[in-house]
Write a protein that holds these residues in place. Structure first.
Motif, PDB file in Angstrom:
ATOM      1  N   UNK A 139      28.989  48.752 -11.215  1.00 33.90           N
ATOM      2  CA  UNK A 139      30.045  49.326 -10.747  1.00 33.90           C
ATOM      3  C   UNK A 139      30.981  48.050 -10.168  1.00 33.90           C
ATOM      4  N   UNK A 140      30.100  47.137  -9.320  1.00 32.29           N
ATOM      5  CA  UNK A 140      30.848  46.046  -8.962  1.00 32.29           C
ATOM      6  C   UNK A 140      31.267  45.077 -10.012  1.00 32.29           C
ATOM      7  N   UNK A 141      30.505  44.926 -10.944  1.00 27.20           N
ATOM      8  CA  UNK A 141      30.913  44.101 -12.108  1.00 27.20           C
ATOM      9  C   UNK A 141      32.267  44.339 -12.757  1.00 27.20           C
ATOM     10  N   UNK A 142      32.283  45.945 -12.890  1.00 23.15           N
ATOM     11  CA  UNK A 142      33.592  46.316 -13.503  1.00 23.15           C
ATOM     12  C   UNK A 142      34.678  45.925 -12.743  1.00 23.15           C
ATOM     13  N   UNK A 143      34.469  46.261 -11.414  1.00 24.14           N
ATOM     14  CA  UNK A 143      35.649  46.155 -10.427  1.00 24.14           C
ATOM     15  C   UNK A 143      36.206  44.718 -10.508  1.00 24.14           C
ATOM     16  N   UNK A 144      35.265  43.700 -10.504  1.00 18.48           N
ATOM     17  CA  UNK A 144      35.688  42.495 -10.500  1.00 18.48           C
ATOM     18  C   UNK A 144      35.971  41.762 -11.931  1.00 18.48           C
ATOM     19  N   UNK A 145      35.772  42.484 -12.840  1.00 16.94           N
ATOM     20  CA  UNK A 145      36.237  41.970 -14.526  1.00 16.94           C
ATOM     21  C   UNK A 145      37.659  42.457 -14.120  1.00 16.94           C
ATOM     22  N   UNK A 174      21.149  39.366  -4.634  1.00 20.12           N
ATOM     23  CA  UNK A 174      20.461  40.386  -5.695  1.00 20.12           C
ATOM     24  C   UNK A 174      21.704  41.128  -6.316  1.00 20.12           C
ATOM     25  N   UNK A 175      22.376  41.657  -5.507  1.00 12.01           N
ATOM     26  CA  UNK A 175      23.217  42.723  -5.767  1.00 12.01           C
ATOM     27  C   UNK A 175      24.857  41.958  -6.082  1.00 12.01           C
ATOM     28  N   UNK A 176      24.959  40.598  -6.039  1.00 16.79           N
ATOM     29  CA  UNK A 176      26.127  40.207  -6.292  1.00 16.79           C
ATOM     30  C   UNK A 176      26.752  39.849  -7.697  1.00 16.79           C
ATOM     31  N   UNK A 177      27.544  40.625  -7.974  1.00 14.19           N
ATOM     32  CA  UNK A 177      28.200  40.477  -9.497  1.00 14.19           C
ATOM     33  C   UNK A 177      28.058  38.870 -10.009  1.00 14.19           C
ATOM     34  N   UNK A 178      27.874  38.813 -11.376  1.00 10.04           N
ATOM     35  CA  UNK A 178      27.861  37.594 -11.702  1.00 10.04           C
ATOM     36  C   UNK A 178      29.376  36.914 -12.061  1.00 10.04           C
ATOM     37  N   UNK A 179      30.144  37.950 -11.998  1.00 12.34           N
ATOM     38  CA  UNK A 179      31.610  37.701 -11.919  1.00 12.34           C
ATOM     39  C   UNK A 179      32.303  37.471 -10.605  1.00 12.34           C
TER      40      UNK A 179
END
Length: 192
Positions: A139-145, A174-179
């Protein structure tokens, strides 16, 4: 002789460059940032990156928060949303930490453009359960995309029992999105 702000201003400085107070975010205040060209350039390059982590390590009062203020200015100039968060209130609970990040993001967006993915993340209830963490990360990766940001964590060096804080910090990493690039501070005496 006592050297105050007036003495420095009379000599062309915008303020006392030896002050222990962080330099602010305005361009005028940033002119007080002297003799840090290499650090400034490193931070400017970093905030343009899509991912990564930087920890500014030095002694208390050496200018770490001033460099974070500068990173916020550079992030805005790079078209990113700077999200500044104090990690101390979240020392045991990783999902509320990320909810705090999303709340800050929401406060900086045009309210007419807020999408369901942001609001749905805030309703996410689980914390720390290993099977739920991939859902949170996705969910976080989608948000920060959709919303390019940079995470700025100040005061990490002010956590009194840093060793006790390490498990929480590992969960965050560990939870930090790559983006989502992150820049934070560390007190050399605690990390060493």
């Amino acid at each position: 002789m006592l050297l105050n702000d007036t003495w420095f201003k009379e000599r062309g400085f915008t303020r006392n460059p030896f002050s222990s107070e962080p330099i602010g975010k305005s361009l005028e205040e940033q002119k007080a940032f002297i003799d840090r060209d290499e650090a400034r350039e490193d931070i400017r390059k970093f905030v343009q990156e899509r991912a990564g982590a930087v920890i500014i390590i030095s002694k208390i009062g050496a200018g770490k928060s001033s460099l974070l203020n500068l990173s916020e200015v550079y992030a805005i100039n790079a078209g990113k949303i700077p999200i500044r968060i104090d990690p101390r209130p979240y020392q045991e609970d990783v999902v509320p930490f990320f909810k705090g990040i999303i709340r800050q993001l929401l406060s900086k967006l045009d309210q007419t453009k807020i999408e369901d993915d942001l609001l749905s993340f805030l309703s996410f209830q689980k914390d720390g359960d290993k099977k739920d963490l991939p859902v949170v990360k996705s969910k976080l990766e989608k948000i920060f995309d959709k919303y390019p940001c940079i995470l700025i964590m100040d005061d990490l060096d002010k956590i009194l029992n840093f060793r006790k804080y390490i498990p929480f910090l590992k969960k965050v990493i560990d939870l930090l999105p790559k983006n989502l690039p992150i820049i934070t501070t560390g007190d050399i005496n605690q990390i060493a």
